[in-house]
Every structure is written in structure tokens, then in C-alpha cells.
Design a protein around this motif. Structure first.
Motif, PDB file in Angstrom:
ATOM      1  N   TYR A   1      14.719  33.690  -5.513  1.00  0.00           N
ATOM      2  CA  TYR A   1      14.904  34.774  -6.471  1.00  0.00           C
ATOM      3  C   TYR A   1      14.153  36.039  -6.061  1.00  0.00           C
ATOM      4  N   PHE A   2      13.084  35.868  -5.287  1.00  0.00           N
ATOM      5  CA  PHE A   2      12.373  37.047  -4.797  1.00  0.00           C
ATOM      6  C   PHE A   2      13.186  37.784  -3.737  1.00  0.00           C
TER       7      PHE A   2
ATOM      8  N   ASP B   1      27.153  35.832 -10.051  1.00  0.00           N
ATOM      9  CA  ASP B   1      26.785  36.476 -11.306  1.00  0.00           C
ATOM     10  C   ASP B   1      25.278  36.664 -11.421  1.00  0.00           C
ATOM     11  N   PHE B   2      24.499  35.670 -10.993  1.00  0.00           N
ATOM     12  CA  PHE B   2      23.048  35.773 -11.059  1.00  0.00           C
ATOM     13  C   PHE B   2      22.547  36.947 -10.232  1.00  0.00           C
ATOM     14  N   PHE B   3      23.104  37.103  -9.025  1.00  0.00           N
ATOM     15  CA  PHE B   3      22.669  38.190  -8.158  1.00  0.00           C
ATOM     16  C   PHE B   3      23.023  39.545  -8.770  1.00  0.00           C
TER      17      PHE B   3
ATOM     18  N   LEU C   1      11.110  27.465 -15.216  1.00  0.00           N
ATOM     19  CA  LEU C   1       9.707  27.804 -15.433  1.00  0.00           C
ATOM     20  C   LEU C   1       9.136  28.709 -14.345  1.00  0.00           C
ATOM     21  N   PHE C   2       9.758  28.713 -13.176  1.00  0.00           N
ATOM     22  CA  PHE C   2       9.183  29.457 -12.058  1.00  0.00           C
ATOM     23  C   PHE C   2      10.196  30.374 -11.355  1.00  0.00           C
TER      24      PHE C   2
ATOM     25  N   PRO D   1      11.498  37.558 -11.065  1.00  0.00           N
ATOM     26  CA  PRO D   1      11.618  39.007 -11.270  1.00  0.00           C
ATOM     27  C   PRO D   1      10.694  39.518 -12.375  1.00  0.00           C
ATOM     28  N   PHE D   2      10.613  38.780 -13.480  1.00  0.00           N
ATOM     29  CA  PHE D   2       9.728  39.167 -14.581  1.00  0.00           C
ATOM     30  C   PHE D   2       8.271  39.121 -14.137  1.00  0.00           C
ATOM     31  N   ALA D   3       7.878  38.008 -13.489  1.00  0.00           N
ATOM     32  CA  ALA D   3       6.491  37.841 -13.054  1.00  0.00           C
ATOM     33  C   ALA D   3       6.096  38.913 -12.054  1.00  0.00           C
ATOM     34  N   SER D   4       7.002  39.234 -11.124  1.00  0.00           N
ATOM     35  CA  SER D   4       6.705  40.242 -10.112  1.00  0.00           C
ATOM     36  C   SER D   4       6.522  41.616 -10.749  1.00  0.00           C
TER      37      SER D   4
END
Length: 431
Positions: free
Chosen positions: A252-253, A27-29, A376-377, A382-385
Motif C-alpha cells: 500500500y505504500f 479500484d483500490f489503487f 489493521l496495518f 496511507p492514513f498512518a503515513s
């Protein structure tokens, strides 16, 4: 019991224990791969980047529930038992998955749509907070002597199977449907398939046996004792979080964010991005047990420090080379490198984290450390990138996020294993 039946029994236990990880990562993917379609369905905006940031923001907010789940459900598992706890976490995760799969779009029910999706993500995050820790502890406690890293590595390897299956479904869907149809409603099909898998996973989980190590404990801690021990060992929890950050950010990247990165940033086809992700899942599956087995032989510290150091040194050159002239081959090469880093490091990190937390509150402290890293990381990646690229105009800028994770990993590993000895823990619960 002879050697062959023992082997089959252990393999069966690994499969049953890790089955819930499949649902979580499946589901996350999908949430990451279909971020653009989900953004249009639930977070409509004239600005595509703003819609994506809203979607990834909800993805991250769900992750913020991980530490809560780690403490609440972790205490439950440390008190009641590994088997029963893993069934409870699966129930919560399944409910969240169904909510997201069947939620009507914004065009149908208005602002209630994003609220419902957020509630579904919060439930998933609450459950995920202890799922990884619960499974890792279970595998560690059924492992054979000298093979703890190898056994616990299959927690992460099982997640790669979910990525592989989800990528195949997505690839078939993109080949058989027009892009407009997939964006409109076809993206829901993989989520529906995930719902159909739930009963099978429940059956597998229900056949789990309690671990001998848990049954052998003379006293199981109360919830208050679990909380007290977690607070007393706050330092090791923070260091464990720092060790886990590189695992979560890299994962996640190369899985959740890669499809979006490939399509919206590199301007490659959806099929190319999916195929790369599919191949990454295969190599992740292979490198995890390799990392666990190697660390069983030479120790956790050398593997953790070496891989984190390589990640720090190569992240920017690799991504700069990729974005200078994007192609399928370049994306594949870069992701294969990060897959090696992730798998080897993750397979080692899981065994390390089980060993450095207090024995009688393993599930809580392990889960809390990893949940903090993910919340936290990791899931913020995805948001940070997306934000880094938007703010700097440099398509290679996500490397700074990965380098930050590598730095934390090096510092924590050197601290935990300072002078060749593992940092001491305070176990406030009598055996």
C-alpha cells in the motif's frame, strides 16, 4: 493429456482465478491515487490534510470489514467449494465498485454522499476479505508438486496488472485533461471503466472448474466446524497475520500511497508519481513469481527473514535520502528497492501461509490472517503515513511504519519455522 495442452489449461485456470483480483486492486489503487479529488467531492474541508485523513479513514474503515468477510465468506468457500465462492465474492465486490463510481458528490446530496461511499467501501472490504485467500488456495490446490510458491505468487502478480492498467489510464487522463477538470469530475472516468470490465471478469470466473483437491475431500466442514477450527488455531492465525503485515504495508505504500506522497509531500508532478507507480507495478509482477520460485527451492524461512531484515535496515536511510532532495529519479530508485522487497517477500509469504494453516479450513484461516494484516496495518498505511508526517514534521517518518511491519515479519517467521520445523496446527475437522 500432452504437456502443451496441460500448460495451456493451467495458464487458463490461473487467469480465470485471478481475474477478480484485477477488479479489487484496480479500484483500490484508483481510490488512493484520486484521494485528493475524492476528498473534495465527498469530504469537503478547508484543511486539505483533514480532508485527506477523512478519505483515507474511509479507505481504512472499508478494510475493517475484511476480517468479517474472511470468516463469513471463508466458511462458505470451505463448505461449498472454491469455484462458487469466488463467483459470490466477485458479485459483492462489483456492487461496491458500482456504488462508488456513480455516487453523487457532497455538493449534490449532502451528507448522504460520504455515507454511500462508506457503504460501497464496506462491501468491497467484505468481499476483499476472502478474495485473496480464496484465489491463493485455489492456485495452491491446482499447483504441480514442488511449485506451490510459484503458483500462489500469481495471485499477487495479477494485482500488479490492475495497478499497471489503472496507472496508464490515470496518466492518459492527466495528459489529456486540465488538472481542474480531473479534480472536478474526470477522476470518475477510470471508475466507470472498471464497471465496464465487470462483465468480462464474471464470464472468466464462471468458467472456473472446482479444484481436484476439494472434490477429493471425503467431508466438507460445516460453518460451525469452520469457526471452531479457526478459534482452535488462533495462534497460527495471529502468526500468519504477522508474516503478512510486511506484504500489506509495503504494497500500500508503494502503490496506493505513492501518488499522494509524490504529489503532496515531495511536490513532484502527478505524471511523475504515476509513471513511478506504473513501473513499480511492472517490477512487482516480475518479483512475485521469482520470490515464489526461489522459496520453492531453498525454503520459505530464509527468504522471509532475509527480506524483512533488509527492509528494516534500509527503510529510513532510503526515505531520508529521497525527501532531502526529491526528484523523479530518486523516487523511482527508492520505489524499485521497495518493489523488490515486496515482490520477493509476497511471492514467498503466500505459499507459506497456505502451508501453515489447517487443510480443511484453508480459505477461512488464510483469509482471516491476511485480512487482519490488511485491515489493521496494510490499508491503514496511507492514513498512518499522512499522520506521521503531520505529527513529526519528518517527511521520511513513514519508514517507521514499514520498519514495524518488518519487525513483526521477522518475529513470526522465526516462530513459525522454529528449529527447522513448521509450527503444528490443530485440524478439528476429520478428513
Amino acid at each position: 493429456m500432452s504437456e502443451a495442452p496441460q500448460l495451456r489449461s493451467r495458464i487458463g485456470a490461473i487467469l480465470r482465478a485471478t481475474s477478480g483480483n484485477f477488479l479489487e486492486q484496480f479500484d483500490f489503487f484508483l481510490f488512493g491515487f484520486y484521494a485528493s479529488a475524492i476528498a473534495k467531492a465527498f469530504f469537503p474541508s478547508e484543511n486539505e490534510t483533514a480532508a485527506l485523513l477523512n478519505t483515507f479513514g474511509v479507505f481504512w474503515l472499508g478494510a475493517l470489514m475484511r476480517p468479517v468477510g474472511a470468516v463469513v465468506l471463508g466458511a462458505y468457500i470451505d463448505r461449498i467449494g472454491r469455484r462458487q465462492g469466488l463467483i459470490v465474492t466477485l458479485t459483492i465486490m462489483a456492487f461496491g465498485t458500482v456504488v462508488i463510481a456513480f455516487c453523487p458528490s457532497y455538493a449534490t446530496i449532502g451528507v448522504a454522499a460520504p455515507v454511500i461511499v462508506l457503504l460501497g467501501r464496506l462491501l468491497q472490504g467484505f468481499s476483499a476479505g476472502v478474495e485473496l485467500g480464496g484465489v491463493s488456495v485455489y492456485l495452491a490446490e491446482i499447483s504441480t508438486p514442488g511449485n506451490r510458491g510459484f503458483y500462489t505468487s500469481f495471485q499477487s502478480s495479477s494485482q500488479q496488472v490492475a495497478i499497471f492498467v489503472a496507472a496508464i489510464i490515470g496518466f492518459v487522463l492527466s495528459e489529456s485533461m486540465p488538472a481542474e477538470t480531473v479534480a472536478a469530475w474526470g477522476w470518475r472516468i477510470p471508475f466507470f471503466i472498471g464497471c465496464l470490465i465487470i462483465p468480462v471478469i464474471f464470464f472468466l470466473r464462471r468458467t472456473l472448474e472446482e479444484t481436484p483437491e476439494f472434490l477429493a475431500m471425503k467431508k466438507h466442514p460445516t460453518a460451525s466446524e469452520v469457526f471452531a477450527s479457526a478459534i482452535a488455531n488462533w495462534r497460527i492465525v495471529i502468526l500468519g497475520m504477522m508474516i503478512a503485515v510486511l506484504t500489506t504495508t509495503t504494497f500500500y505504500f508503494i502503490t496506493v500511497y505513492t501518488p499522494t506522497f509524490g504529489k503532496t509531500v515531495l511536490k513532484l508532478s502527478a505524471q511523475d508519481a504515476l509513471l513511478v507507480t506504473l513501473l513499480v507495478a511492472v517490477t512487482n509482477f516480475i518479483w512475485n513469481p521469482v520470490g515464489g520460485a526461489v522459496s520453492d527451492r531453498i525454503g520459505r524461512k530464509p527468504v522471509l527473514v532475509t527480506i524483512a531484515g533488509l527492509s528494516f535496515l534500509t527503510a529510513y536511510p532510503a526515505l531520508h535520502w529521497l525527501v532531502s532532495d526529491p526528484s523523479f529519479g530518486k523516487l523511482l530508485a527508492v520505489q524499485m528497492m521497495f518493489s523488490f522487497y515486496f515482490g520477493t517477500y509476497s511471492g514467498t509469504m503466500l505459499g507459506a501461509l497456505v502451508e501453515i494453516v489447517p487443510k480443511h479450513v484453508r480459505t477461512t484461516c488464510f483469509s482471516l490472517a491476511f485480512a487482519l494484516a490488511a485491515a489493521l496495518f496494510g490499508t491503514f498505511t496511507p492514513f498512518a503515513s499522512t499522520w506521521l508526517i503531520q505529527q513529526t514534521g519528518d517527511k521520511a517518518s513513514p519508514c517507521y511504519w514499514l520498519m514495524f511491519g518488518a519487525t513483526l515479519g521477522i518475529i513470526a517467521a522465526l516462530t513459525v519455522y522454529r528449529g527447522g520445523k513448521t509450527i503444528a496446527v490443530q485440524d478439528t475437522v476429520a478428513a
